[in-house]
Motif scaffolding. Structure first.
Motif, PDB file in Angstrom:
ATOM      1  N   LEU A 103       0.857  -1.174   0.000  1.00 42.40           N
ATOM      2  CA  LEU A 103       0.000   0.000   0.000  1.00 42.40           C
ATOM      3  C   LEU A 103       0.898   1.231   0.000  1.00 42.40           C
ATOM      4  O   LEU A 103       1.723   1.402   0.887  1.00 42.40           O
ATOM      5  N   ALA A 104       0.740   2.075  -1.008  1.00 45.60           N
ATOM      6  CA  ALA A 104       1.639   3.207  -1.185  1.00 45.60           C
ATOM      7  C   ALA A 104       0.853   4.442  -1.587  1.00 45.60           C
ATOM      8  O   ALA A 104      -0.322   4.381  -1.962  1.00 45.60           O
ATOM      9  N   ALA A 105       1.524   5.592  -1.488  1.00 48.89           N
ATOM     10  CA  ALA A 105       0.963   6.866  -1.954  1.00 48.89           C
ATOM     11  C   ALA A 105       2.000   7.559  -2.807  1.00 48.89           C
ATOM     12  O   ALA A 105       3.212   7.431  -2.572  1.00 48.89           O
ATOM     13  N   ILE A 106       1.534   8.321  -3.792  1.00 47.36           N
ATOM     14  CA  ILE A 106       2.442   9.022  -4.684  1.00 47.36           C
ATOM     15  C   ILE A 106       2.174  10.521  -4.633  1.00 47.36           C
ATOM     16  O   ILE A 106       1.017  10.958  -4.637  1.00 47.36           O
ATOM     17  N   ASP A 107       3.244  11.283  -4.552  1.00 42.73           N
ATOM     18  CA  ASP A 107       3.172  12.738  -4.594  1.00 42.73           C
ATOM     19  C   ASP A 107       3.049  13.157  -6.061  1.00 42.73           C
ATOM     20  O   ASP A 107       3.916  12.834  -6.875  1.00 42.73           O
ATOM     21  N   ILE A 108       1.983  13.888  -6.409  1.00 39.96           N
ATOM     22  CA  ILE A 108       1.739  14.163  -7.826  1.00 39.96           C
ATOM     23  C   ILE A 108       2.693  15.212  -8.396  1.00 39.96           C
ATOM     24  O   ILE A 108       2.834  15.313  -9.617  1.00 39.96           O
ATOM     25  N   GLU A 109       3.361  15.977  -7.546  1.00 41.76           N
ATOM     26  CA  GLU A 109       4.314  16.971  -8.032  1.00 41.76           C
ATOM     27  C   GLU A 109       5.687  16.356  -8.267  1.00 41.76           C
ATOM     28  O   GLU A 109       6.330  16.605  -9.282  1.00 41.76           O
ATOM     29  N   THR A 110       6.151  15.545  -7.321  1.00 42.14           N
ATOM     30  CA  THR A 110       7.507  15.000  -7.398  1.00 42.14           C
ATOM     31  C   THR A 110       7.559  13.579  -7.942  1.00 42.14           C
ATOM     32  O   THR A 110       8.612  13.125  -8.385  1.00 42.14           O
ATOM     33  N   GLY A 111       6.424  12.854  -7.879  1.00 45.46           N
ATOM     34  CA  GLY A 111       6.422  11.458  -8.266  1.00 45.46           C
ATOM     35  C   GLY A 111       6.997  10.540  -7.213  1.00 45.46           C
ATOM     36  O   GLY A 111       7.128   9.333  -7.439  1.00 45.46           O
ATOM     37  N   ALA A 112       7.341  11.086  -6.046  1.00 49.94           N
ATOM     38  CA  ALA A 112       7.926  10.284  -4.983  1.00 49.94           C
ATOM     39  C   ALA A 112       6.887   9.369  -4.357  1.00 49.94           C
ATOM     40  O   ALA A 112       5.753   9.778  -4.092  1.00 49.94           O
ATOM     41  N   GLU A 113       7.296   8.129  -4.105  1.00 54.10           N
ATOM     42  CA  GLU A 113       6.419   7.144  -3.487  1.00 54.10           C
ATOM     43  C   GLU A 113       6.700   7.031  -1.997  1.00 54.10           C
ATOM     44  O   GLU A 113       7.854   7.017  -1.570  1.00 54.10           O
TER      45      GLU A 113
END
Length: 276
Positions: free
Chosen positions: A5-15
């Motif tokens: 289960l993960a989340a992604i930052d839409i600006e940086t693409g960091a997971e």
């Protein structure tokens, strides 16, 4: 197969990895306070707190054959679920988000929930009926039940209907002549517009809470349906239309992004990926 289960930052693409388990989990929803996510696995629903991640079973009463089409009401007090325990196929129910006895909403089956209108009064879903010629089309229904309303026709398959936060549009993926693209329409089915024209096979569009973006899942060209265990890409596009951009390639597909999963602040969204 490990579920991540993960989340992604839409600006940086960091997971950010939020939780890992050897159980097969799918389809995260972010709670309205941003403190937890809801996932399904093995026919049950679980709450995963972000500050102390572990699986907390949500009491769904008699419903213990849930698929991955579930989601919270706009005020976070109710859960829509899709379950086959008492029917021959998936049926939509609503219950308290803390758990309780489900109340049946749809009389017709199969029905798979995907969206809740911003005013909390209406559900959007896909269903297959004799009058649809054996194809899945988009329907809406009052959350209290009653007659369903068929919004689409002429598609070979539809899935993933989700409302924009202003309540003006419903986005969905629709297949015509072997091409699966993203579409939107007014909530009465009028003003149908094709929003992508890509070689990828595009599924499950989810408008962000701030109304600026739409996240979706892209399969490789030639993919049939929305299978699991594939190389897929998380993509983002402007809510008003325009070029999309890739955020991250993951191993997943079915279960990765089936339901609305944006964080309340619209800065990231959750998803499931898998490792053999």
């Amino acid at each position: 197969m490990k579920s991540i289960l993960a989340a992604i930052d839409i600006e940086t693409g960091a997971e950010t990895v939020l939780f890992e388990t050897d159980l097969h989990l799918e389809a995260p929803n972010w709670t309205r306070d941003g403190a937890a996510l809801i996932v399904n696995g093995g026919g049950r629903l679980y709450r995963v707190p972000i500050d102390e991640p572990r699986l907390h079973v949500i009491d769904t009463g008699f419903a213990n054959d849930l698929n991955n089409d579930h989601g919270l009401s706009p005020d976070g007090t109710q859960l829509a679920i899709s379950d086959s325990t008492e029917q021959d196929a998936s049926c939509i129910y609503v219950l308290e988000s803390a758990g309780g006895v489900p109340r049946q909403v749809t009389a017709e089956i199969p029905s798979y929930w995907h969206g809740w209108s911003p005013d909390g009064k209406e559900l959007a879903y896909v269903g297959k009926r004799p009058e649809t010629g054996g194809t899945f089309q988009v329907f809406t229904i009052d959350v209290d039940g009653g007659a369903e309303r068929q919004l689409t026709c002429g598609f070979d398959h539809c899935d993933g209907p989700d409302y924009t936060p202003d309540g003006g549009w419903i986005w969905f993926n629709g297949e015509r002549a072997g091409s699966v693209q993203l579409w939107r329409m007014r909530t009465d089915g009028s003003v149908l517009e094709q929003m992508t024209d890509e070689t990828s096979v595009n599924w499950f569009p989810h408008p962000s809470p701030d109304g600026h973006h739409v996240a979706y899942l892209a399969y490789e060209p030639g993919t049939t349906g929305h299978p699991p265990n594939r190389n897929v890409e998380l993509r983002l596009m402007p809510a008003g239309g325009g070029p999309s951009r890739g955020l991250r390639a993951v191993f997943g597909g079915q279960g990765t992004l089936n339901v609305p999963s944006w964080a309340p602040d619209s800065r990231r969204f959750a998803y499931m990926r898998y490792e053999p």
